[in-house]
Write an enzyme that holds these catalytic residues in place. Structure first.
Site, PDB file in Angstrom:
ATOM      1  N   SER A   1      68.327  22.115  59.765  1.00  0.00           N
ATOM      2  CA  SER A   1      68.634  21.437  61.021  1.00  0.00           C
ATOM      3  C   SER A   1      70.155  21.438  61.199  1.00  0.00           C
ATOM      4  CB  SER A   1      68.058  20.018  61.001  1.00  0.00           C
ATOM      5  OG  SER A   1      68.335  19.348  62.202  1.00  0.00           O
ATOM      6  N   SER A   2      70.718  20.358  61.657  1.00  0.00           N
ATOM      7  CA  SER A   2      72.164  20.268  61.885  1.00  0.00           C
ATOM      8  C   SER A   2      72.533  18.822  62.157  1.00  0.00           C
ATOM      9  CB  SER A   2      72.567  21.131  63.086  1.00  0.00           C
ATOM     10  OG  SER A   2      73.899  20.860  63.500  1.00  0.00           O
TER      11      SER A   2
ATOM     12  N   TYR B   1      70.765  22.822  71.854  1.00  0.00           N
ATOM     13  CA  TYR B   1      70.972  23.011  70.413  1.00  0.00           C
ATOM     14  C   TYR B   1      70.651  21.725  69.654  1.00  0.00           C
ATOM     15  CZ  TYR B   1      73.261  24.168  65.994  1.00  0.00           C
ATOM     16  OH  TYR B   1      73.520  24.390  64.664  1.00  0.00           O
TER      17      TYR B   1
ATOM     18  N   LYS C   1      67.404  20.879  67.090  1.00  0.00           N
ATOM     19  CA  LYS C   1      67.700  20.512  65.697  1.00  0.00           C
ATOM     20  C   LYS C   1      67.098  19.148  65.366  1.00  0.00           C
ATOM     21  CE  LYS C   1      69.937  24.160  64.373  1.00  0.00           C
ATOM     22  NZ  LYS C   1      69.276  25.107  63.447  1.00  0.00           N
TER      23      LYS C   1
END
Length: 253
Positions: free
Chosen positions: A138-139, A152, A156
């Site tokens: 993920s982020s 984005y 995520k």
């Protein structure tokens, strides 16, 4: 610490550069056999040769992970070649950070659906493993609003939710599911090197946000990924491991 990886089988998407490449190398150094894929066929060949030099079985293929048939074929063929699958790492991202419809389409096809399809394709083999794990990349952009586009961060965040649901569902089968949320990660040929060269103001601003004064190296992220995927982390499931050098300010409860 012995991670218990010797003889196990790991599949990694996006395994030729950055975090994915370092995951593949660490798995191999720990004695796991490795299958990788990436769009760069030449990079796949070079990486596979480097992994084999570590004394393990290694295979790879050029794959566009947004192509469901190509992705499933790679998983099935890799399982046959390696005699099973124990661990999967979904690492590919479209890096679609613009604020437009194309970013939503790319993020859904690559970040989200490639992860879901990888899990589904690998599931028959994971169910036969005694050390099965799913790790999705993920982020920190999924944890809080930052300078990336809305698509984005949304996808995520969705990966974390998806992995937690899989962890609950699959726990009775002994299959673990987790996510790793890296902070900004700098490496040769990566997005942050490109930003450093072409948008130095954005790069300086991003760098200033991290109290460590630097960005992560891909190896630092990969070590967390491999540990989380390994039998050494056998009771950890449904977790989102944030590796960001104290970049994010939100408290995980």
């Amino acid at each position: 610490m012995d991670l218990g990886l010797k003889g196990l089988k790991a599949l990694i998407t996006g395994g030729t550069r950055g975090i994915g490449r370092h995951c593949a190398e660490i798995f191999a150094e720990e004695g796991a056999d490795v299958a990788i894929c990436a769009r760069d066929t030449a990079g796949v060949t070079e990486t596979v040769n480097a992994l084999k030099a570590k004394g393990v079985a290694a295979i790879g293929r050029g794959v566009d992970v947004s192509d469901r048939h190509a992705l499933k074929s790679w998983v099935t063929d890799s399982a046959a070649a390696l005699s099973g699958i124990d661990m999967i790492v979904a690492n590919v991202s479209a890096l679609a950070v613009a604020d437009d419809e194309a970013a939503w389409e790319a993020g859904f096809a690559v970040d989200m659906m490639h992860s879901v399809r990888l899990v589904n394709a690998a599931m028959p083999f994971l169910e036969k493993s005694e050390a099965a794990s799913i790790t999705l990349i993920s982020s920190v952009s999924g944890r809080e609003i930052d300078f990336t586009g809305p698509a984005y961060g949304a996808f995520k965040a969705a990966l974390v939710h998806y992995a937690q649901g899989q962890a609950m569902k699959l726990a009775p089968k002994g299959i673990r599911a987790n996510t790793v949320s890296p902070g900004n990660t700098y490496f040769e040929g990566g997005i942050w090197q490109n930003i450093e060269r072409n948008n130095p103001e954005l790069f300086a601003g991003a760098l200033a946000l991290n109290p460590t004064g630097r960005m992560a190296t891909p190896e630092e992220i990969a070590r967390g990924v491999v540990f989380l995927a390994s039998p050494a982390s056998s009771f950890t499931t449904g977790t989102n491991l944030v590796i960001d050098g104290a970049l994010t300010k939100g408290v995980q409860l």
